[in-house]
Motif scaffolding. Sequence first.
Motif, short mmCIF file in Angstrom:
data_model
loop_
_atom_site.label_atom_id
_atom_site.label_comp_id
_atom_site.label_asym_id
_atom_site.label_seq_id
_atom_site.Cartn_x
_atom_site.Cartn_y
_atom_site.Cartn_z
N ILE A 131 -8.09 104.90 36.41
CA ILE A 131 -9.15 104.89 35.39
C ILE A 131 -10.35 105.69 35.86
CG2 ILE A 131 -10.75 103.41 34.10
CD1 ILE A 131 -8.57 101.24 34.19
N VAL A 132 -10.67 105.59 37.16
CA VAL A 132 -11.76 106.38 37.72
C VAL A 132 -11.45 107.88 37.59
CG1 VAL A 132 -13.02 106.96 39.83
CG2 VAL A 132 -12.51 104.56 39.29
N LYS A 133 -10.20 108.24 37.88
CA LYS A 133 -9.79 109.65 37.75
C LYS A 133 -9.89 110.11 36.30
CE LYS A 133 -6.58 109.57 41.69
NZ LYS A 133 -5.15 109.61 42.09
N MET A 134 -9.50 109.24 35.38
CA MET A 134 -9.57 109.58 33.96
C MET A 134 -11.01 109.83 33.54
SD MET A 134 -6.78 106.74 32.67
CE MET A 134 -6.90 107.02 30.92
N ARG A 135 -11.92 109.01 34.06
CA ARG A 135 -13.33 109.21 33.71
C ARG A 135 -13.85 110.52 34.28
NH1 ARG A 135 -17.79 108.55 36.54
NH2 ARG A 135 -16.82 107.27 38.16
N LYS A 136 -13.53 110.78 35.55
CA LYS A 136 -14.03 111.99 36.19
C LYS A 136 -13.47 113.26 35.54
CE LYS A 136 -15.01 109.97 40.73
NZ LYS A 136 -14.66 109.96 42.17
N SER A 137 -12.25 113.15 35.02
CA SER A 137 -11.65 114.32 34.37
C SER A 137 -12.00 114.40 32.89
CB SER A 137 -10.12 114.29 34.54
OG SER A 137 -9.57 113.18 33.86
#
Length: 389
Positions: A131-137
């Motif tokens: 989810i953190v990766k999804m936000r950053k991307s």
Amino acid sequence: MHNSGYRNLPFIVVILGLFLATGAEVFYHAGSGIVTGYSHLYYLVVIIAAYYFRYWAVIVGAYLGVIHYGIEITLTGSVAADAALRAISLIAAGIVSAFLASALRTHVPVKEVIENSMYRVRAMMVNEADIVKMRKSGDLPGLLSLLAHGEMDQRYAAIDALGLLRDPRAIELLIETTRSDTYSGLRWKAAEALARIGRPAVGPLISLLDDPDEDVRWKVAIALGEIGDQRAISPLISLLADPDSYVRSRAALALGAIGDRATPDLIRSLTSVDPAVRSSAASALGIIGTEEVIPLLIPLLFDPVDQVKAEAAAALAKIGPSALPLIVDAVKSAPSDARCKLFSDLGAVEPLLEIIREGGAEIRLECAFMLKELGDPSLSLVIEELGGE
């Protein structure tokens, strides 16, 4: 080519079912004289035909009924009632199944059911790091899908990520979560995310202020206060008359957070006929802390409603020592019965004592003598507090 084959699959299944049914009639019925048992499977062919081809299922049912009845006549040479009943039942099954399939496909699209199931399976495989990766991307579709189909912890993290993204395209689903989600924690988190998105969310949030659920109303009020947009002032003023006291208090906090821009509307609300509005407006003005409202709050110390007196006293205490001279003058000039009622109200006494203490020993002693002259035994503890030794 693959898609074309998939589209033809229901047709192939029905034709195959009719072929197998015809074979069963020849092998079991005509060859062995067995007339029941296997024929129950014909209904499955009829149902499949009804789902995909609607009322063409009647023709399928009629075909199955005719070959079953025809072979029975060929074998026995007579009209058998049970065979006729089975044939009629197959035709009736085609009609009923087609009707039900039409209604089912209108209200429960199978494609959507399948897609939702797939989304849920995918959501189960997502962890917090994903989810953190999804936000950053900036993966907004992925986060929205997770909010719609994930488990509670995943949805909570997705809401937090959507708030940090501040993308207005997330507003619609966040509003729906705030309005109707089963979990209060998720509703509050969604309101918090909407506050982060800011001005684009103001209109949709205002539309929720008349929601029948008080839990929604106070959450939305806080979110609007955090955004601080002037468009929310009038709707929040209206919320000061809310039947729920907690909603009123959160609306007052929100107006206080908006600040000076809300002051004129709040001042007008101090004279409302509704005591709930007067008390909440006083509370909001105390949060704003503008000294210009001191003369307007002091008359509320003698309001006939205890809650209004208490909120006015608390507001004056928040504004601070600058209110003290006007408070003392107002108390001195008030009729004796009004002073007694004011200092007998425990809700108002503590904030007033807090202000008077800041004025030093001289002002405390002056107030103590003033109250002692009233001769009211119920004021003895207040007099003792003010006068000291």
